[in-house]
Design a protein around this motif. Structure first.
Motif, PDB file in Angstrom:
ATOM      1  N   ARG A 275       0.840  -1.201   0.000  1.00 15.13           N
ATOM      2  CA  ARG A 275       0.000   0.000   0.000  1.00 15.13           C
ATOM      3  C   ARG A 275       0.876   1.252   0.000  1.00 15.13           C
ATOM      4  NH1 ARG A 275      -4.287   1.751   4.789  1.00 15.13           N
ATOM      5  NH2 ARG A 275      -4.903   3.775   3.877  1.00 15.13           N
ATOM      6  N   LEU A 276       0.517   2.226  -0.824  1.00 15.05           N
ATOM      7  CA  LEU A 276       1.190   3.513  -0.832  1.00 15.05           C
ATOM      8  C   LEU A 276       0.580   4.352   0.290  1.00 15.05           C
ATOM      9  CD1 LEU A 276       3.178   5.449  -2.290  1.00 15.05           C
ATOM     10  CD2 LEU A 276       1.226   6.249  -3.631  1.00 15.05           C
ATOM     11  N   VAL A 277       1.258   4.431   1.426  1.00 13.41           N
ATOM     12  CA  VAL A 277       0.685   5.112   2.594  1.00 13.41           C
ATOM     13  C   VAL A 277       1.097   6.568   2.662  1.00 13.41           C
ATOM     14  CG1 VAL A 277       0.517   2.995   3.939  1.00 13.41           C
ATOM     15  CG2 VAL A 277       2.605   4.340   4.041  1.00 13.41           C
ATOM     16  N   GLY A 278       2.101   6.966   1.916  1.00 15.03           N
ATOM     17  CA  GLY A 278       2.506   8.358   1.912  1.00 15.03           C
ATOM     18  C   GLY A 278       3.220   8.709   0.631  1.00 15.03           C
ATOM     19  N   TRP A 279       2.941   9.912   0.094  1.00 16.70           N
ATOM     20  CA  TRP A 279       3.649  10.349  -1.100  1.00 16.70           C
ATOM     21  C   TRP A 279       3.632  11.863  -1.178  1.00 16.70           C
ATOM     22  CZ3 TRP A 279       0.814  12.737  -5.179  1.00 16.70           C
ATOM     23  CH2 TRP A 279      -0.583  12.629  -5.082  1.00 16.70           C
ATOM     24  N   SER A 280       4.583  12.391  -1.927  1.00 19.67           N
ATOM     25  CA  SER A 280       4.712  13.836  -2.098  1.00 19.67           C
ATOM     26  C   SER A 280       5.197  14.111  -3.508  1.00 19.67           C
ATOM     27  CB  SER A 280       5.708  14.402  -1.074  1.00 19.67           C
ATOM     28  OG  SER A 280       5.929  15.778  -1.300  1.00 19.67           O
ATOM     29  N   ILE A 281       4.678  15.157  -4.118  1.00 22.14           N
ATOM     30  CA  ILE A 281       5.061  15.522  -5.479  1.00 22.14           C
ATOM     31  C   ILE A 281       5.410  17.007  -5.502  1.00 22.14           C
ATOM     32  CG2 ILE A 281       2.688  16.003  -6.210  1.00 22.14           C
ATOM     33  CD1 ILE A 281       3.421  14.815  -8.946  1.00 22.14           C
ATOM     34  N   ALA A 282       6.507  17.345  -6.159  1.00 20.45           N
ATOM     35  CA  ALA A 282       6.961  18.730  -6.197  1.00 20.45           C
ATOM     36  C   ALA A 282       7.813  18.944  -7.439  1.00 20.45           C
ATOM     37  CB  ALA A 282       7.762  19.062  -4.934  1.00 20.45           C
ATOM     38  N   GLY A 367       1.701  18.791 -19.227  1.00 19.95           N
ATOM     39  CA  GLY A 367       1.782  19.857 -18.247  1.00 19.95           C
ATOM     40  C   GLY A 367       1.770  19.345 -16.821  1.00 19.95           C
ATOM     41  N   ALA A 368       2.183  20.240 -15.894  1.00 21.23           N
ATOM     42  CA  ALA A 368       2.296  19.873 -14.487  1.00 21.23           C
ATOM     43  C   ALA A 368       0.939  19.550 -13.871  1.00 21.23           C
ATOM     44  CB  ALA A 368       2.976  21.004 -13.713  1.00 21.23           C
ATOM     45  N   HIS A 369      -0.072  20.333 -14.216  1.00 24.59           N
ATOM     46  CA  HIS A 369      -1.406  20.106 -13.635  1.00 24.59           C
ATOM     47  C   HIS A 369      -1.948  18.732 -14.036  1.00 24.59           C
ATOM     48  CE1 HIS A 369      -5.303  21.049 -11.966  1.00 24.59           C
ATOM     49  NE2 HIS A 369      -5.881  20.787 -13.137  1.00 24.59           N
ATOM     50  N   ALA A 370      -1.827  18.410 -15.327  1.00 25.58           N
ATOM     51  CA  ALA A 370      -2.296  17.107 -15.803  1.00 25.58           C
ATOM     52  C   ALA A 370      -1.509  15.978 -15.137  1.00 25.58           C
ATOM     53  CB  ALA A 370      -2.167  17.029 -17.318  1.00 25.58           C
ATOM     54  N   CYS A 371      -0.224  16.194 -14.912  1.00 24.20           N
ATOM     55  CA  CYS A 371       0.607  15.177 -14.263  1.00 24.20           C
ATOM     56  C   CYS A 371       0.145  14.926 -12.834  1.00 24.20           C
ATOM     57  CB  CYS A 371       2.062  15.612 -14.289  1.00 24.20           C
ATOM     58  SG  CYS A 371       3.187  14.497 -13.434  1.00 24.20           S
ATOM     59  N   ARG A 372      -0.107  15.987 -12.085  1.00 24.71           N
ATOM     60  CA  ARG A 372      -0.547  15.832 -10.697  1.00 24.71           C
ATOM     61  C   ARG A 372      -1.880  15.091 -10.621  1.00 24.71           C
ATOM     62  NH1 ARG A 372       2.100  19.245  -6.938  1.00 24.71           N
ATOM     63  NH2 ARG A 372       3.609  20.654  -7.917  1.00 24.71           N
ATOM     64  N   LEU A 373      -2.800  15.450 -11.517  1.00 24.00           N
ATOM     65  CA  LEU A 373      -4.102  14.788 -11.504  1.00 24.00           C
ATOM     66  C   LEU A 373      -3.981  13.311 -11.862  1.00 24.00           C
ATOM     67  CD1 LEU A 373      -6.435  17.451 -13.184  1.00 24.00           C
ATOM     68  CD2 LEU A 373      -6.230  16.880 -10.753  1.00 24.00           C
ATOM     69  N   ALA A 374      -3.130  13.011 -12.851  1.00 20.76           N
ATOM     70  CA  ALA A 374      -2.959  11.612 -13.267  1.00 20.76           C
ATOM     71  C   ALA A 374      -2.342  10.781 -12.145  1.00 20.76           C
ATOM     72  CB  ALA A 374      -2.084  11.545 -14.520  1.00 20.76           C
ATOM     73  N   VAL A 375      -1.343  11.346 -11.447  1.00 18.90           N
ATOM     74  CA  VAL A 375      -0.709  10.624 -10.349  1.00 18.90           C
ATOM     75  C   VAL A 375      -1.691  10.434  -9.198  1.00 18.90           C
ATOM     76  CG1 VAL A 375       1.109  10.748  -8.596  1.00 18.90           C
ATOM     77  CG2 VAL A 375       1.621  11.336 -10.966  1.00 18.90           C
ATOM     78  N   PHE A 376      -2.462  11.489  -8.890  1.00 17.69           N
ATOM     79  CA  PHE A 376      -3.451  11.375  -7.811  1.00 17.69           C
ATOM     80  C   PHE A 376      -4.475  10.289  -8.115  1.00 17.69           C
ATOM     81  CE2 PHE A 376      -6.211  12.515  -4.446  1.00 17.69           C
ATOM     82  CZ  PHE A 376      -7.503  12.504  -4.953  1.00 17.69           C
ATOM     83  N   ARG A 377      -4.983  10.275  -9.322  1.00 19.97           N
ATOM     84  CA  ARG A 377      -5.991   9.277  -9.705  1.00 19.97           C
ATOM     85  C   ARG A 377      -5.396   7.875  -9.657  1.00 19.97           C
ATOM     86  NH1 ARG A 377      -7.758   6.690 -14.458  1.00 19.97           N
ATOM     87  NH2 ARG A 377     -10.008   6.287 -14.503  1.00 19.97           N
ATOM     88  N   TRP A 378      -4.176   7.700 -10.188  1.00 24.16           N
ATOM     89  CA  TRP A 378      -3.586   6.354 -10.254  1.00 24.16           C
ATOM     90  C   TRP A 378      -3.260   5.834  -8.859  1.00 24.16           C
ATOM     91  CZ3 TRP A 378       0.697   3.581  -8.921  1.00 24.16           C
ATOM     92  CH2 TRP A 378       0.875   2.352  -9.557  1.00 24.16           C
ATOM     93  N   THR A 379      -2.672   6.676  -8.003  1.00 30.77           N
ATOM     94  CA  THR A 379      -2.298   6.200  -6.674  1.00 30.77           C
ATOM     95  C   THR A 379      -3.523   5.833  -5.843  1.00 30.77           C
ATOM     96  OG1 THR A 379      -2.191   8.515  -5.933  1.00 30.77           O
ATOM     97  CG2 THR A 379      -0.122   7.459  -6.595  1.00 30.77           C
ATOM     98  N   THR A 380      -4.611   6.602  -6.013  1.00 29.22           N
ATOM     99  CA  THR A 380      -5.835   6.275  -5.281  1.00 29.22           C
ATOM    100  C   THR A 380      -6.405   4.942  -5.751  1.00 29.22           C
ATOM    101  OG1 THR A 380      -6.325   8.634  -5.037  1.00 29.22           O
ATOM    102  CG2 THR A 380      -8.118   7.092  -4.647  1.00 29.22           C
ATOM    103  N   ARG A 381      -6.457   4.766  -7.062  1.00 26.33           N
ATOM    104  CA  ARG A 381      -6.951   3.496  -7.604  1.00 26.33           C
ATOM    105  C   ARG A 381      -6.003   2.345  -7.262  1.00 26.33           C
ATOM    106  NH1 ARG A 381     -10.513   3.551 -12.035  1.00 26.33           N
ATOM    107  NH2 ARG A 381      -9.234   1.997 -13.087  1.00 26.33           N
TER     108      ARG A 381
END
Length: 410
Positions: A275-282, A367-381
């Motif tokens: 399980r991915l219990v913690g992550w950070s993107i910057a 773009g950065a915004h699309a990247c953040r959304l894609a990572v958020f969606r994938w990690t949640t799923r």
């Protein structure tokens, strides 16, 4: 010449065919059936002898021959089958022994598979399986093993000598504030009466992690932790755990966005359930990137006290800031060997899956915004829905819930 063996049914049919018509001859029937006339004559003679004066009817003649196969033929077949069975059993026993040897050797060679490890394995297990068998299975010449065994005392003496030399090297290195490298340290030791050449000094320095100061043009993003004790490898490529919140792995991966730009993702993954219990993107790789991910994991778990966190030797993970956060949260640090991706294979595998399933063959995110959304969606799923082979094809959160239910039921 191989002797042909005929079944009782064939013999009975051949005799019956000959006796069915008085005009038949042994020569003619023998040619039709592919047997010699004398063989057919012997079968017929034997059948007539069994029938006796009273004469057996042609109806029960075949049954009589089938039930009275010659003892010699049956014994020959039984002996052949017994010999074949003995050979098969011997081969199966050999394969079972080799399987047991390789099963133990796989765990033994997990950290590193080289000739020294193979010889050590043979030394540790030769009483159980014998040197000859172990050398055959592990593909080591017996002469090589015996040569290695004979040199144990010399190797141990060299190890002690290297350790003593390392202490003297470290004293010189410390005296000159860590600026002296191999040439100057060698000169200092020689002036003190130490008979040593620069090659040995260099080898011992590499072995014990001692290096002189080198000023190179590079971007420094974090301050390394100046501890004299290196961080140990507490996992040793064992990425399993019996309970959640005990062993974690993490890494930083590049996320290509726009035209030549990157975002950076830091992860904290539980070895128990993946399980991915913690992550950070910057958009930077400062130490705060990894400390934010670790603090996020602590919030998710309600604390990380006593847990092990394993990473590579990236500058962020060796920084003083990250070490302070680990101490604050009660986390024990663990690191694999330098430049060995297999020592952090679980985190590497996670990063590869994320990029593969979000980029889907594209070179960059839009773009950065699309990247953040894609990572958020994938990690949640990934946590809630994506099936994982290590969990018996269950999602990480479902696997943890099932394990908690079974624990309560027990």
């Amino acid at each position: 010449m191989v002797m042909k063996v005929y079944s009782p049914e064939f013999k009975a049919d051949a005799v019956a065919l000959y006796l069915s018509d008085p005009s038949h001859t042994f020569e003619g029937i023998g040619k039709d059936l592919g047997i010699s006339r004398e063989t057919l004559r012997n079968w017929v003679r034997a059948e007539r002898a069994r029938r006796g004066p009273s004469g057996a009817t042609s109806t029960n003649m075949k049954d009589t021959l089938v039930s009275e196969a010659t003892t010699q033929e049956l014994e020959a077949e039984i002996a052949a089958l017994r010999a074949e069975l003995k050979t098969v059993r011997k081969e199966n026993q050999k394969l079972a022994t080799e399987r047991d040897i390789l099963r133990k050797a796989t765990k033994f060679f997990a950290p590193r598979d080289d000739l020294v490890n193979r010889c050590q394995f043979i030394e540790d297990h030769h009483r159980a399986w014998g040197v000859k068998r172990l050398c055959q299975v592990l593909e080591v010449a017996r002469s090589t093993f015996y040569k290695w065994r004979a040199g144990r005392a010399a190797r141990a003496a060299r190890e002690r000598s290297d350790a003593a030399l390392a202490e003297r090297i470290r004293a010189v290195h410390t005296e000159w504030d860590g600026t002296y490298g191999r040439p100057r340290i060698t000169a200092e030791l020689r002036d003190d009466g130490e008979l040593v050449n620069h090659k040995r000094v260099g080898r011992v320095m590499r072995k014990f992690g001692i290096a002189g100061l080198r000023l190179r043009k590079r971007q420094v993003t974090t301050v390394p932790e100046p501890s004299a004790t290196p961080v140990p490898d507490l996992l040793r490529r064992d990425f399993t755990a019996n309970t959640p919140n005990t062993k974690y792995v993490g890494d930083i991966t590049y996320l290509p966005v726009g035209d030549g730009e990157f975002l950076y993702l830091a992860t904290v993954i539980d070895c128990f359930s993946r399980r991915l219990v913690g992550w950070s993107i910057a958009d930077h790789m400062r130490a705060s990137l990894v400390t934010d991910a670790l603090r996020a994991a602590a919030r998710t778990r309600g604390g990380l006290a006593g847990a092990v966190f394993h990473s590579d030797h990236g500058a962020q993970y060796t920084s003083r800031e990250f070490a302070d956060v680990c101490a604050e949260l009660g986390v024990r640090q663990s690191m694999g060997a330098v430049g060995t991706s297999a020592d952090n294979a679980l985190a590497e595998s996670f990063n590869a899956a994320l990029k593969r399933e979000t980029l889907r063959g594209a070179r960059r995110f839009d773009g950065a915004h699309a990247c953040r959304l894609a990572v958020f969606r994938w990690t949640t799923r990934y946590n809630t829905r994506r099936r994982h082979s290590a969990n018996g094809q269950q999602a990480p959160t479902a696997y943890e819930q099932q394990s908690a239910t079974l624990t309560l039921a027990a």
